[in-house]
Design an enzyme around this catalytic site. Structure first.
Site, short mmCIF file in Angstrom:
data_model
loop_
_atom_site.label_atom_id
_atom_site.label_comp_id
_atom_site.label_asym_id
_atom_site.label_seq_id
_atom_site.Cartn_x
_atom_site.Cartn_y
_atom_site.Cartn_z
N ASP A 14 -8.95 -5.10 2.13
CA ASP A 14 -7.70 -5.79 1.78
C ASP A 14 -7.72 -7.24 2.22
O ASP A 14 -6.81 -8.00 1.89
CB ASP A 14 -6.49 -5.09 2.43
CG ASP A 14 -6.23 -3.73 1.82
OD1 ASP A 14 -6.50 -3.59 0.62
OD2 ASP A 14 -5.77 -2.83 2.53
N ASP B 228 -4.28 -2.53 5.04
CA ASP B 228 -4.78 -2.02 6.32
C ASP B 228 -6.29 -2.01 6.37
O ASP B 228 -6.89 -2.08 7.43
CB ASP B 228 -4.21 -0.61 6.60
CG ASP B 228 -4.49 0.34 5.45
OD1 ASP B 228 -5.17 -0.08 4.49
OD2 ASP B 228 -4.02 1.49 5.50
N ASP C 145 0.86 -1.18 0.00
CA ASP C 145 0.00 0.00 0.00
C ASP C 145 0.89 1.22 0.00
O ASP C 145 2.05 1.14 0.37
CB ASP C 145 -0.80 0.03 1.32
CG ASP C 145 -2.12 -0.68 1.16
OD1 ASP C 145 -2.32 -1.26 0.09
OD2 ASP C 145 -2.93 -0.66 2.09
#
Length: 1159
Positions: A777, A773, A453
């Protein structure tokens, strides 16, 4: 009521009087929580007078929460219980000892030792001896013969040591695992309102009556009833098996259950049941009961014959249930064991097969030689009175054969893996890696790709608004409030303050002169910071418009990429404030505020202009752009459910550019990854220009590189066919060059990860690590070989799906995890190199010695001592080597790379040649060299000879010095490098040496040793040290020139897996090997154990992996764990005659995780 009177009352009435303090009892609340939707609403409104009345019965304030008075909290815990589900009882040390005793080789050894013991007490007379072809005992031999029992006893004693060591390892492993579990549980916190303040409270501290704040991404820690909610959707699949998200509202269904996930929206709930009284807790309790029943069944089943056990359940109800389960299991996605585990299991099986054949051949040759020599060549008759003596010989041969097998089977492998992993996990804690699944640790060493990310991992996740576009003016820094028209300023402040989660706030800095603390969503915090920079107060606006006054909220989710809040205007009508990704919101705007605060038309040409002159320049500087807009509804109330009609015709207020600086240590960490042969890809929801700018700052892409930066839409267009299905071939053309995937949805992330893992292009298959997070996801984290969740910014759902939690949310910690993972891999390779050398030498010595001299030069007890050195101590010494930076200077091994490289094979064979030459020289010419009596062809029960003591001593000392050689596996010359950094290694080598001196000098008959002179000791040492010099000679020979060397311990080819693993839930490489080799007796032995384990694991629910599996042939203990507050899926519980399950759990359909409900 004072405490004194309370103590005076009997226990029962105390509890009752306590319950009377509150208007509800535990049972009433439990019954209430078992109801759903309309039933629940009727019960709440008719019996309890509505939710507010429930609050007053539980003596809590729906807005202020509980007072937080310790006495009150304690009383609530006593009446309604603690928010803890008691963990399963750990296995006792004795149970672990019993498990260790189940080892097949150990059982065979025990039997052999007992037969040897019994026979050693049989004494034939002298004349019988003569008839049976044995030498007549001289008087001093009588004493030796008396000591014949010692060998059997010593073998039994060695077995006991091995069992205790194994059990102790298992026990400490379980202890560590529980410590880890407790740590994870302590770290889980939840937002609760106490005394009007929102505080983060450990989940275990939540009590009935608390008012909890719930938001997107939470895992609910207790049961409760909704008091106020905005667009709340819950995933209840963990309890009901229904995969659709359930809408929760005060009017339709206000019941919230523990263990379920908040997928959208926010709200507040009144906690009504905690711990064992919550829905998850009730299920846990049922599970516990069903497990005890299982135990009973297992005991009964064990008594039956193994074959009968396999066939029997098929006709019974249990068999039908099992078949149902089997069908269900097949549907689950196939989960391959960790890379290393697969390779090790295959290798262990191969070595085991070889050992088995060698030992069988040894026994056969010994018996044949004895029979032919005595009865064919010497033509002796078989005398009945001689039978016990012959049997004694046969038992001796049998013990030699078993000893060969014991030395050949590397039972130290699971131990080495366990020690290495446990050691690494402990140390990784210090490097901010909280490992939830042990095997993730070594898989990380093989990682070839990391999909990361952007926000929070590569950047600092401390967002600040640095540029703004308001009233046709692009401000390069935050404007002063005087420049803005009051109307625009008012819209801006209200739009930000109201249209953001009220849990997001800016708090004063913790330290003097520090930065203000951002709590909650960081993007919203940056906007609130912008309000403060404009010298306005967002809290005053929120006090004026509390959450209860919201008319409708469209919360942020990955599909919308925007958030909108509707409020009623004082003069009638409604106003909606929206914010979101700039290109998405601008597309929905048809007006924009000019510099006088007037709304003017905003055409598509104007939009393109704004994108070109404002948004793209901001993005190319790495800023995230957010657009703020509003819309008024003055006439009739619009259809709020038709979202597309509502979220159009907006008026743009402003576009802001938010900076999230790159973490200073990230560029260096990414450079390390590149050197280590790991490709880093950035997957982000930001627009492609922002993503590209940040990727360049981080060093993910460098000018002049041949790379791709794609947006989610473009990516999908390139990889899908006309039907919209993903095609692996198309994906294979894209992923090798892809470095940045922008504006991506969670599905895109999952598709990319799956595509890279499944891909077969390139010389090796990829091992992918993923960071995440958000709740969305989850699928990608689960699919990845290793999933990293953020410890600070991560939602509970992401943590639940992950393998490792980064406690500092920092990319650098991932690089540390790679280093530790590679270290685990190398430690195990070092151990293998050492162990296989010992194996090869010991087996060949025992085999040839037995064939030529009818006796193994190394006795059973000596072999067991060697086994103990090389298994237990060596695994301890070599598995705890600390990692060095040089680990990051080579490419990853990948899935298919064999465990034993050609360099290692060169070392193994090279050292084996040296050792075998020395040993055979000593066995066949040692007596002449040292001028001592020969130990060859000694009769049964003869005393230990100096000759064979020297052979044993030299053998052990060569292993000891070879252990130092084994510290390096890539052909390095300096084997002493960093040896003093590893104290465990030094102490093990020293300890083994001292033990060897004691065994030789004082071991006597049990160890078949006799005292040696000083010169003999020096010769043994000299030969041992020769190992180090020989090691230097071997490393001089280039590996390339030795073409005949083969590698061993390969990974599994992908086609083999799919072909052989049809219908397997977890692909077990050992099982596949055995399937090919058809070692039916081995499968028979393991089958029963596995069946019981499978049923048991299934009984404990597919998700509760706090089960510690029994190692199957060199498979390390695979501990998986889910925090206690999480849910457990429930099998159909066989009710005992006196309890009927439907009474216990009336309403929810209990189901398994995969979304199928169980009949």
């Amino acid at each position: 009521m004072t405490n004194t009177t309370e103590h005076a009352l009997p226990a029962n009435s105390t509890a009752e009087s306590r319950e009377k303090e509150f208007g509800l009892t535990v049972m009433e609340l439990r019954k209430l929580m078992e109801l759903r939707s309309t039933d629940a609403l009727i019960q709440i409104n008719d019996h309890h007078g509505g939710v507010m009345n429930l609050c007053s019965k539980l003596r809590t304030n729906p807005v202020e929460g509980l007072s937080g008075n310790p006495a009150d909290l304690e009383r609530r815990k006593q009446v309604f219980g603690h928010n803890l589900i008691p963990p399963k009882k750990p296995k006792t040390f004795l149970e672990l000892v019993w498990e260790a005793l189940q080892d097949v080789t150990l059982i065979i050894l025990e039997i052999a030792a007992i037969i040897s013991l019994v026979l050693s007490f049989y004494r034939p007379h002298g004349e019988e001896n003569e008839q049976c072809g044995l030498p007549i005992n001289s008087p001093e031999d009588e004493g030796e013969a008396e000591a014949g029992w010692i060998e059997g006893a010593a073998i039994l004693f060695s077995v006991i040591i091995v069992v205790l060591v194994t059990a102790f390892n298992d026990w400490s492993k379980e202890k560590q695992f529980r410590g880890l579990q407790n740590r994870i549980e302590k770290e889980q916190k939840f937002s609760v309102i106490r005394n009007g303040h929102i505080i983060q409270l450990p989940v275990a501290e939540i009590v009935v009556g608390d008012i909890a704040q719930i938001k997107y991404g939470d895992l609910l820690p207790a049961d409760g009833i909704l008091i106020q909610g905005n667009d709340l959707k819950i995933d209840e699949s963990s309890l009901t098996g229904e995969s659709d998200h359930v809408k929760k509202s005060l009017e339709r269904d206000p019941m919230l259950l523990s263990g379920t996930h908040v997928m959208e929206g926010s709200g507040r709930m009144l906690v009504t049941a905690v711990g064992v009284n919550s829905q998850t807790g009730i299920i846990f309790t049922l599970l516990g009961a069903s497990e005890e029943e299982e135990e009973e069944k297992k005991k009964k089943a064990k008594a039956q014959d193994g074959v009968a056990l396999e066939i029997q359940p098929l006709n019974s109800q249990e068999g039908i249930d099992n078949e149902e389960k089997e069908k269900k299991v097949v549907k689950l996605p196939k989960k391959e064991k960790s890379v290393l585990q697969g390779k090790l299991t295959r290798l262990a099986v191969q070595i085991g097969k070889a050992g088995l054949i060698m030992s069988a051949v040894t026994v056969l040759i010994l018996i044949l030689y004895f029979v032919i020599d005595n009865f064919v060549i010497q033509r002796k008759p078989w005398l009945a009175e001689c039978t016990p003596i012959y049997i004694q010989y046969f038992v001796k041969f049998f013990i030699i054969g078993i000893t060969v097998l014991v030395v050949a089977v590397p039972e130290g492998l699971p131990l080495a893996v366990t020690i290495s992993l446990a050691y690494s996990v402990k140390k990784m804690m210090k490097d901010n890696n909280l490992v939830r699944h042990l095997d993730a640790c070594e898989t990380m060493g093989n990682a070839t790709a990391i999909c990361s990310d952007k926000t929070g991992t590569l950047t600092m996740n401390r967002m600040t608004v640095v540029q703004a576009y308001i009233g046709n003016t692009h401000y390069r820094q935050v404007p002063s409030p005087d420049v803005l028209v009051p109307k625009v300023l008012d819209l801006l402040v209200n739009g930000i303050s109201i249209n953001s989660a009220y849990t997001s706030k800016i708090l004063p800095p913790e330290k003097e002169g520090g930065l203000p603390r951002q709590v909650g969503n960081k993007t919203e915090c940056s906007l609130l910071g912008f309000v403060i920079d404009l010298k306005q107060d967002y809290q005053a606006v929120r006090n004026e418009v509390p959450e209860e006054k919201f008319y409708k909220v469209y919360t942020f989710n990955s599909a919308r990429k925007s958030m909108s809040t509707v409020i009623q205007k004082p003069g009638g009508g409604y106003r909606m404030y929206s914010k979101g990704a700039s290109e998405i919101i601008l597309r929905k705007c048809n007006r924009i505020l000019d510099k006088n605060g007037e709304a003017v038309p905003f055409k598509s040409t104007d939009r393109d202009e704004v994108v070109r002159t404002v948004i793209e320049p901001m993005a190319s500087e790495g800023l995230r752009t957010i657009c703020l807009a509003y819309r008024d509804f003055n006439d009739v109330e619009p259809p709020w459910d038709h979202e597309n009609e509502i979220l159009t015709e907006l008026t743009c207020i402003a576009v802001v550019g938010i900076e999230d600086p790159v973490r200073p240590e990230v560029p260096d960490a990414i450079a390390k990854c590149r050197r280590a042969g790991i490709t880093v890809r950035m997957v982000t929801g930001d627009n492609v220009n922002t993503a590209r700018a940040i990727a360049t700052k981080c060093g993910i892409i460098a000018p002049g590189d041949d790379f791709l930066c794609l947006e989610g839409k473009e990516f999908n267009r390139l990889i899908r066919n006309e039907k919209g299905e993903v095609e692996q071939e198309k994906l294979d053309k894209i992923w090798p060059k892809l470095r940045v995937l922008a504006r991506s949805s969670p599905t895109d992330k999952h598709t990319l990860v799956k595509g890279i893992i499944d891909s077969t292009v390139g010389e090796q298959r990829q091992v992918v690590a993923v960071t995440g997070d958000g709740t969305n996801d989850g699928p990608a984290l689960k699919k990845a070989d290793v999933g990293f969740a953020m410890g600070i910014a991560g939602t509970d759902v992401a943590k639940e799906a992950s393998d490792i939690i980064l406690t500092d949310d920092n990319f650098t910690s991932i690089v540390k995890a790679v280093m530790w993972g590679r270290n685990v891999y190398d430690s195990i390779s070092k151990f293998l190199q050492f162990q296989l050398t010992v194996n090869v030498v010991a087996v060949i010595v025992a085999f040839t010695g037995a064939c030529i001299t009818q006796d193994s030069p190394l006795k059973a007890v000596q072999m067991l001592w060697v086994n103990l050195i090389m298994d237990t101590f060596a695994s301890l010494a070599l598995a705890t080597e600390p990692p060095t930076d040089s680990l990051l200077k080579r490419r990853p091994y990948g899935r298919n790379k064999p465990l034993i490289s050609r360099t290692m094979m060169k070392n193994i064979l090279g050292h084996a040649v040296y050792q075998l030459t020395i040993i055979f020289f000593l066995v066949f010419a040692g007596e002449k060299f040292f001028d001592i009596d020969s130990g060859r062809n000694a009769p049964l029960h003869s005393p230990p000879s100096q000759h064979y003591t020297i052979v044993f001593n030299t053998f052990v000392l060569m292993q000891l010095f070879n252990e130092i050689n084994s510290r390096k596996i890539h052909g390095e010359r300096n084997v002493f490098g960093g040896i003093f950094r590893n104290l465990i290694f030094c102490s093990v080598v020293l300890g083994t040496f001292i033990s060897q001196i004691i065994i030789v000098e004082f071991g006597g008959k049990p160890f078949s040793c006799t005292k040696l002179s000083l010169s003999q000791w020096f010769w043994c040492l000299f030969i041992g040290i020769g190992e180090l010099l020989w090691g230097q000679v071997i490393s001089t020979i280039p590996t390339q020139s030795l073409k005949f060397l083969k590698e061993a311990g390969h990974g599994t080819a992908k086609e083999e897996i799919t072909r052989d693993a049809e219908g397997l839930d977890e692909i077990d490489h050992a099982e596949m090997e055995l399937r090919r080799g058809q070692i039916l007796w081995f499968r028979g032995l393991n089958r029963i154990q596995t069946q019981i384990d499978v049923i048991n694991t299934f009984q404990t629910g597919a998700n509760f992996k706090g089960v510690i599996k029994r190692p199957t042939m060199g498979q390390h203990l695979d501990v998986k764990h889910v925090p206690s507050s999480s849910h457990v899926t429930v099998p159909p519980v066989k009710s005992s005659p006196n309890t009927s399950v439907p009474d216990a759990v009336p309403s929810p359909t209990l189901g398994n995780q995969s979304g199928q409900s169980i009949p």
